[in-house]
Design an enzyme around this catalytic site. Structure first.
Site, PDB file in Angstrom:
ATOM      1  N   GLY A 166       0.763  -1.236   0.000  1.00 24.38           N
ATOM      2  CA  GLY A 166       0.000   0.000   0.000  1.00 24.38           C
ATOM      3  C   GLY A 166       0.792   1.283   0.000  1.00 24.38           C
ATOM      4  O   GLY A 166       1.913   1.358  -0.513  1.00 24.38           O
ATOM      5  N   VAL A 193      -9.858  18.182  -1.914  1.00 21.31           N
ATOM      6  CA  VAL A 193     -11.189  18.771  -2.099  1.00 21.31           C
ATOM      7  C   VAL A 193     -12.244  18.048  -1.271  1.00 21.31           C
ATOM      8  O   VAL A 193     -13.237  18.658  -0.865  1.00 21.31           O
ATOM      9  CB  VAL A 193     -11.601  18.847  -3.592  1.00 21.31           C
ATOM     10  CG1 VAL A 193     -10.636  19.707  -4.382  1.00 21.31           C
ATOM     11  CG2 VAL A 193     -11.768  17.485  -4.215  1.00 21.31           C
ATOM     12  N   HIS A 206     -37.974   7.791 -15.264  1.00 22.23           N
ATOM     13  CA  HIS A 206     -38.292   9.196 -14.997  1.00 22.23           C
ATOM     14  C   HIS A 206     -39.116   9.282 -13.717  1.00 22.23           C
ATOM     15  O   HIS A 206     -40.054   8.508 -13.538  1.00 22.23           O
ATOM     16  CB  HIS A 206     -39.084   9.779 -16.170  1.00 22.23           C
ATOM     17  CG  HIS A 206     -39.574  11.175 -15.929  1.00 22.23           C
ATOM     18  ND1 HIS A 206     -38.759  12.276 -16.038  1.00 22.23           N
ATOM     19  CD2 HIS A 206     -40.803  11.641 -15.550  1.00 22.23           C
ATOM     20  CE1 HIS A 206     -39.465  13.373 -15.752  1.00 22.23           C
ATOM     21  NE2 HIS A 206     -40.708  13.005 -15.462  1.00 22.23           N
TER      22      HIS A 206
END
Length: 462
Positions: A143, A185, A439
């Protein structure tokens, strides 16, 4: 069994993160005798210090924002603040439940699990806890850890990494985040939702700079609207303590001050001192080098995950680990198309993509051979209901397949599944356009975008 020198496993895996445990589970499923060695907890960075806990924080932030904004939906609610210990309890509960389930999976597949710090001692063995674990093949999956910059020391107090940020006992009043990529972010988004004053410093010219430029600009617009500040295009120079915080100076002399500095400049491979180079494994800048089948230059050694220079994503680790297990079990394997891997940044709004950017497509196919279409979520009923804005951008080879899907908006990460099928199956816009999308859903926007690209727009202008 592991302590018995006569035992030779089919596969010995060093590292129990996403890539390592995926290889262990799939290998055992295919009848391989597998040993999995992990110094900390199975699940690795993603489960314990990455994907899962950060998304829990982001969801808590989303709830905070919804409480603040509830009156615009006709709901009278009061936001009283963030109970940090309770947020951590929720986050840690999510992690603990998944960890328990993963431990059960490892046990049920009869993988030999060894807790301890392992070291590659030969091309077919790993030393751990004073014992030598022998295998016909060794998989390296150790890792990565948070990186810093030269001269910038992460002290865990005022200058912190994402590991520290995940266990911070308070919401900082103000924070500077060094790095405007995914990690930067996401923390900017969560901390802003929690009430912090946030400034992101990114040396390149856009936030999330590896994404399509249109996605970067949409995110920057959304961050400005949320009051998240950012400085782009100038690199970090130095950081120093002030009386009650940190001051960051950029190469152009501009200065920023805050209570904490989060260093989010990426993650580096964990490979030093683990015996890789001594056993002849080819390396570059700490990464283990592999071919498209995850094979190193040593025939009995493979490597996967953040340890190798591919996309640092948990789901990439899963895929690479599965590929190695299947190859060793004698199954036919296909190399991973890394462009076809879905990518999601879970800030508010989310950024999701699969395939290549418009700029990359023009570079490969020529500017005159590339068509790009933007479908604004303002035309999507469910997105209006959720009060989110953004776009789905399609990149197509003229008269050919869609080679890039780039999305910005809340919950766009949930739309990336269909996007990866479109890219990986080389779908034509007309083929997607004939599919009926439910929808009202946000998924419908994917269908509408392809209707428009196929030349028959419905809820959008020609």
């Amino acid at each position: 069994m592991a302590n018995d020198a006569s035992t030779v496993f089919d596969l010995v895996i060093l590292g129990g993160g996403s890539g390592g445990y995926a290889a262990a589970l799939r290998g055992a499923q295919l009848g391989l005798d597998v040993a999995l060695i992990e110094k900390d907890k199975v699940g690795g960075t993603c489960l314990h210090r990455g994907c899962i806990p950060t998304k829990a924080l982001l969801h808590a932030g989303e709830i905070a924002d919804q409480a603040r904004e509830s009156e615009q939906f006709g709901v009278k609610a009061t936001f009283e603040g963030i109970d940090v210990p309770a947020v951590h309890k929720y986050k840690d509960g999510v992690v603990a439940g998944l960890y328990k389930g993963l431990q059960g999976l490892i046990a049920s597949r009869k993988v030999t699990y060894i807790e301890g710090e392992g070291r590659l001692s030969s091309p077919t063995s790993v030393d751990v806890n004073g014992q030598r674990v022998q295998g016909r093949h060794v998989l390296l999956a150790t890792g990565s850890v948070p990186k810093s910059l030269p001269g910038l020391e992460i002290d865990g107090d005022r200058i912190i990494s994402s590991d520290h940020a995940l266990v911070l006992d308070r919401v900082p009043k103000s924070a500077i985040i060094l790095g405007g990529g995914v990690i930067g972010v996401e923390f900017a988004s969560a901390w802003k939702s929690f009430g912090a004053d946030v400034t992101v410093i990114e040396g390149l010219k856009h936030l999330v700079p590896v994404e399509d430029e249109n996605s970067s600009k949409l995110l920057e617009r959304a961050f400005r609207k949320r009051g998240i500040k950012f400085n782009l295009g100038t690199f970090f120079e130095k950081a120093e303590y002030t009386q009650d915080g940190v001051k960051v100076t950029l190469a152009d002399g501009k200065e920023f001050e805050a209570e904490v500095l989060l260093v989010a400049v990426g993650r580096g491979p964990v490979s030093q001192g683990l015996g890789y180079e001594e056993q002849g494994v080819a390396m570059d800048r700490g990464y283990v080098l592999v071919d498209e089948y995850m094979r190193t230059n040593v025939p009995t050694v493979s490597a996967v995950g953040d340890l190798v220079p591919t996309l640092q994503l948990a789901h990439v680790g899963f895929a690479e680990g599965i590929l190695v297990a299947e190859r060793l079990a004698g199954l036919k394997t296909v190399p991973i198309d890394y462009d076809g891997v879905p990518r999601v940044t879970y800030c508010h709004p989310e950024v999701a993509s699969v395939g290549i950017t418009e700029a990359k497509a023009k570079e490969i196919y020529g500017a005159d051979k590339v068509v790009a279409l933007k479908y604004n979520l303002a035309g999507n009923g469910k997105s209006k209901i959720l009060n989110t804005s953004g776009e789905i951008k399609l990149v197509q080879v003229k008269d050919g397949a869609v080679v890039g899907v780039h999305m910005v908006g809340d919950r766009m990460g949930e739309q990336v599944g269909e996007a990866q099928l479109i890219y990986n199956w080389e779908a034509l816009p007309a083929e997607v356009a004939q599919l009926i999308h439910a929808h009202p859903t946000q998924n419908e926007a994917m269908g509408e975008a392809h209707l428009a690209l196929a030349g028959k727009p419905l809820h959008s202008h020609d």
